[in-house]
Write a protein that holds these residues in place. Structure first.
Motif, PDB file in Angstrom:
ATOM      1  N   SER A  90     -12.230  26.755   2.684  1.00 17.43           N
ATOM      2  CA  SER A  90     -11.550  27.768   3.493  1.00 17.43           C
ATOM      3  C   SER A  90     -10.270  27.212   4.102  1.00 17.43           C
ATOM      4  O   SER A  90     -10.313  26.185   4.789  1.00 17.43           O
ATOM      5  CB  SER A  90     -12.463  28.261   4.614  1.00 17.43           C
ATOM      6  OG  SER A  90     -13.632  28.853   4.095  1.00 17.43           O
ATOM      7  N   PRO A  91      -9.133  27.868   3.912  1.00 19.19           N
ATOM      8  CA  PRO A  91      -7.886  27.427   4.538  1.00 19.19           C
ATOM      9  C   PRO A  91      -7.814  27.907   5.993  1.00 19.19           C
ATOM     10  O   PRO A  91      -7.783  29.111   6.262  1.00 19.19           O
ATOM     11  CB  PRO A  91      -6.798  28.078   3.680  1.00 19.19           C
ATOM     12  CG  PRO A  91      -7.453  29.242   3.031  1.00 19.19           C
ATOM     13  CD  PRO A  91      -8.921  28.980   2.964  1.00 19.19           C
ATOM     14  N   VAL A  92      -7.799  26.956   6.915  1.00 22.01           N
ATOM     15  CA  VAL A  92      -7.886  27.276   8.339  1.00 22.01           C
ATOM     16  C   VAL A  92      -6.702  28.135   8.783  1.00 22.01           C
ATOM     17  O   VAL A  92      -6.862  29.117   9.522  1.00 22.01           O
ATOM     18  CB  VAL A  92      -7.969  25.987   9.169  1.00 22.01           C
ATOM     19  CG1 VAL A  92      -7.957  26.303  10.665  1.00 22.01           C
ATOM     20  CG2 VAL A  92      -9.224  25.205   8.804  1.00 22.01           C
ATOM     21  N   GLU A  93      -5.500  27.789   8.341  1.00 21.10           N
ATOM     22  CA  GLU A  93      -4.315  28.524   8.784  1.00 21.10           C
ATOM     23  C   GLU A  93      -4.359  29.982   8.331  1.00 21.10           C
ATOM     24  O   GLU A  93      -3.969  30.885   9.071  1.00 21.10           O
ATOM     25  CB  GLU A  93      -3.046  27.847   8.264  1.00 21.10           C
ATOM     26  CG  GLU A  93      -2.792  26.464   8.822  1.00 21.10           C
ATOM     27  CD  GLU A  93      -2.567  26.476  10.331  1.00 21.10           C
ATOM     28  OE1 GLU A  93      -2.155  27.527  10.861  1.00 21.10           O
ATOM     29  OE2 GLU A  93      -2.816  25.443  10.968  1.00 21.10           O
ATOM     30  N   PHE A  94      -4.839  30.212   7.122  1.00 23.60           N
ATOM     31  CA  PHE A  94      -4.911  31.588   6.649  1.00 23.60           C
ATOM     32  C   PHE A  94      -5.918  32.386   7.470  1.00 23.60           C
ATOM     33  O   PHE A  94      -5.618  33.508   7.924  1.00 23.60           O
ATOM     34  CB  PHE A  94      -5.291  31.645   5.172  1.00 23.60           C
ATOM     35  CG  PHE A  94      -5.591  33.039   4.706  1.00 23.60           C
ATOM     36  CD1 PHE A  94      -4.570  33.955   4.534  1.00 23.60           C
ATOM     37  CD2 PHE A  94      -6.898  33.450   4.482  1.00 23.60           C
ATOM     38  CE1 PHE A  94      -4.838  35.260   4.142  1.00 23.60           C
ATOM     39  CE2 PHE A  94      -7.183  34.751   4.086  1.00 23.60           C
ATOM     40  CZ  PHE A  94      -6.143  35.654   3.912  1.00 23.60           C
ATOM     41  N   TYR A  95      -7.110  31.846   7.668  1.00 27.58           N
ATOM     42  CA  TYR A  95      -8.128  32.591   8.405  1.00 27.58           C
ATOM     43  C   TYR A  95      -7.718  32.830   9.850  1.00 27.58           C
ATOM     44  O   TYR A  95      -8.165  33.800  10.471  1.00 27.58           O
ATOM     45  CB  TYR A  95      -9.473  31.871   8.311  1.00 27.58           C
ATOM     46  CG  TYR A  95     -10.167  32.132   6.994  1.00 27.58           C
ATOM     47  CD1 TYR A  95     -10.815  33.326   6.757  1.00 27.58           C
ATOM     48  CD2 TYR A  95     -10.129  31.196   5.965  1.00 27.58           C
ATOM     49  CE1 TYR A  95     -11.426  33.594   5.544  1.00 27.58           C
ATOM     50  CE2 TYR A  95     -10.739  31.445   4.745  1.00 27.58           C
ATOM     51  CZ  TYR A  95     -11.393  32.642   4.536  1.00 27.58           C
ATOM     52  OH  TYR A  95     -11.982  32.909   3.324  1.00 27.58           O
ATOM     53  N   SER A  96      -6.849  31.986  10.368  1.00 22.42           N
ATOM     54  CA  SER A  96      -6.360  32.193  11.736  1.00 22.42           C
ATOM     55  C   SER A  96      -5.460  33.415  11.843  1.00 22.42           C
ATOM     56  O   SER A  96      -5.212  33.916  12.950  1.00 22.42           O
ATOM     57  CB  SER A  96      -5.587  30.946  12.207  1.00 22.42           C
ATOM     58  OG  SER A  96      -6.435  29.817  12.250  1.00 22.42           O
ATOM     59  N   LYS A  97      -4.969  33.908  10.711  1.00 19.17           N
ATOM     60  CA  LYS A  97      -4.060  35.061  10.713  1.00 19.17           C
ATOM     61  C   LYS A  97      -4.809  36.388  10.576  1.00 19.17           C
ATOM     62  O   LYS A  97      -4.213  37.453  10.752  1.00 19.17           O
ATOM     63  CB  LYS A  97      -3.039  34.914   9.584  1.00 19.17           C
ATOM     64  CG  LYS A  97      -2.165  33.669   9.707  1.00 19.17           C
ATOM     65  CD  LYS A  97      -1.179  33.551   8.576  1.00 19.17           C
ATOM     66  CE  LYS A  97      -0.419  32.232   8.643  1.00 19.17           C
ATOM     67  NZ  LYS A  97       0.303  32.057   9.920  1.00 19.17           N
ATOM     68  N   LEU A  98      -6.093  36.337  10.254  1.00 18.03           N
ATOM     69  CA  LEU A  98      -6.861  37.553  10.044  1.00 18.03           C
ATOM     70  C   LEU A  98      -7.398  38.101  11.359  1.00 18.03           C
ATOM     71  O   LEU A  98      -7.707  37.346  12.286  1.00 18.03           O
ATOM     72  CB  LEU A  98      -8.032  37.279   9.094  1.00 18.03           C
ATOM     73  CG  LEU A  98      -7.681  36.849   7.666  1.00 18.03           C
ATOM     74  CD1 LEU A  98      -8.954  36.587   6.884  1.00 18.03           C
ATOM     75  CD2 LEU A  98      -6.839  37.911   6.972  1.00 18.03           C
ATOM     76  N   GLU A  99      -7.527  39.411  11.431  1.00 18.87           N
ATOM     77  CA  GLU A  99      -8.111  40.058  12.594  1.00 18.87           C
ATOM     78  C   GLU A  99      -9.497  40.587  12.257  1.00 18.87           C
ATOM     79  O   GLU A  99      -9.843  40.795  11.086  1.00 18.87           O
ATOM     80  CB  GLU A  99      -7.211  41.206  13.064  1.00 18.87           C
ATOM     81  CG  GLU A  99      -5.833  40.755  13.522  1.00 18.87           C
ATOM     82  CD  GLU A  99      -4.990  41.899  14.036  1.00 18.87           C
ATOM     83  OE1 GLU A  99      -5.483  43.056  13.978  1.00 18.87           O
ATOM     84  OE2 GLU A  99      -3.866  41.646  14.488  1.00 18.87           O
ATOM     85  N   ALA A 100     -10.302  40.791  13.280  1.00 14.66           N
ATOM     86  CA  ALA A 100     -11.639  41.330  13.076  1.00 14.66           C
ATOM     87  C   ALA A 100     -11.565  42.742  12.529  1.00 14.66           C
ATOM     88  O   ALA A 100     -10.646  43.510  12.846  1.00 14.66           O
ATOM     89  CB  ALA A 100     -12.416  41.301  14.377  1.00 14.66           C
TER      90      ALA A 100
END
Length: 229
Positions: free
Chosen positions: A16-26
């Motif tokens: 899992s790429p941390v930076e990408f997942y940090s950009k997603l919203e619930a």
């Protein structure tokens, strides 16, 4: 197939790429949890990542414990107790109103790992509590193809490769982009499970498939058959 990932920033052990997942919203997850959890109740979030769902749950007044094997992910979680651990090995010695296992972790291609994940759910849920499981239903696997994806603002998610390497076992690679210059990939294996197979896997750990909570059937409510230890 070993789960792998590429792109800028840290990559977790499961790719899992941390930076990408940090950009997603619930998405709908906080409302789904709220629908089965008493107000102000306790939630154990397994595979919490960067807190995409954790933070809205905290905002709704739930007492959340966020678990992930990646310290880089959990470093971004705020307002919740965090535990760095592999879900399969988790033994907190306490039980929660709701245990949530998201991100289709239950579709792992490793049958023993699947049972270990569900056993962790069973030993941490209160009698009469709820286990929420996000999975990839069989019919969703059947629709997989290269190019499948979606766009949300300046984020694009696309299935870049997919192959059924043996009956019911898929290897896939997702391509994530943000804007014009940030690109990540994540490769993983996924087991096609039928409803009966999921129900049997749950039953083996003392859990009963109660019902599907969403129209697309990707969220499952399971309940403990009895007090388990």
């Amino acid at each position: 197939m070993r789960n792998t990932g590429t792109g800028p920033g840290p990559i977790t052990p499961d790719g899992s790429p941390v930076e990408f997942y940090s950009k997603l919203e619930a998405g709908d997850e906080p409302g789904i949890v709220a629908g089965v959890t008493p107000p102000g109740g306790s939630v154990l979030e397994l595979g919490a990542g960067v807190g995409r769902v954790t933070h809205p749950l905290v905002g709704l007044g739930f007492q959340v414990v966020a678990v992930d094997e990646s310290p880089e992910m959990l470093a971004r979680v705020r307002g919740a107790r965090t535990v760095v651990a592999r879900v399969q090995e988790l033994r907190l010695g306490e039980r929660f109103d709701t245990v949530m296992l998201a991100s289709q972790l239950v579709n792992t291609g490793d049958d023993a790992a699947r049972q270990a994940l569900l056993a962790a759910c069973a030993r941490h849920v209160k009698p009469g509590g709820a286990v929420l499981i996000q999975w990839m239903p069989a019919e969703a696997h059947d629709r997989w193809h290269v190019g499948l994806g979606r766009q949300d603002g300046d984020i694009t998610i696309t299935m870049a490769a997919v192959e059924e390497v043996s009956p019911g076992m898929f290897h896939a690679t997702m391509r994530y982009t943000h804007g014009d210059d940030q690109v990540w990939t994540q490769s993983f294996s996924s087991r096609r499970l039928t409803d009966d197979e999921l129900a049997a896997a749950l039953a083996a750990e003392g859990l009963r498939l109660e019902r599907f909570l969403t129209d697309d059937r990707t969220w499952v409510l399971a309940v403990p058959d009895a007090f388990t230890t």
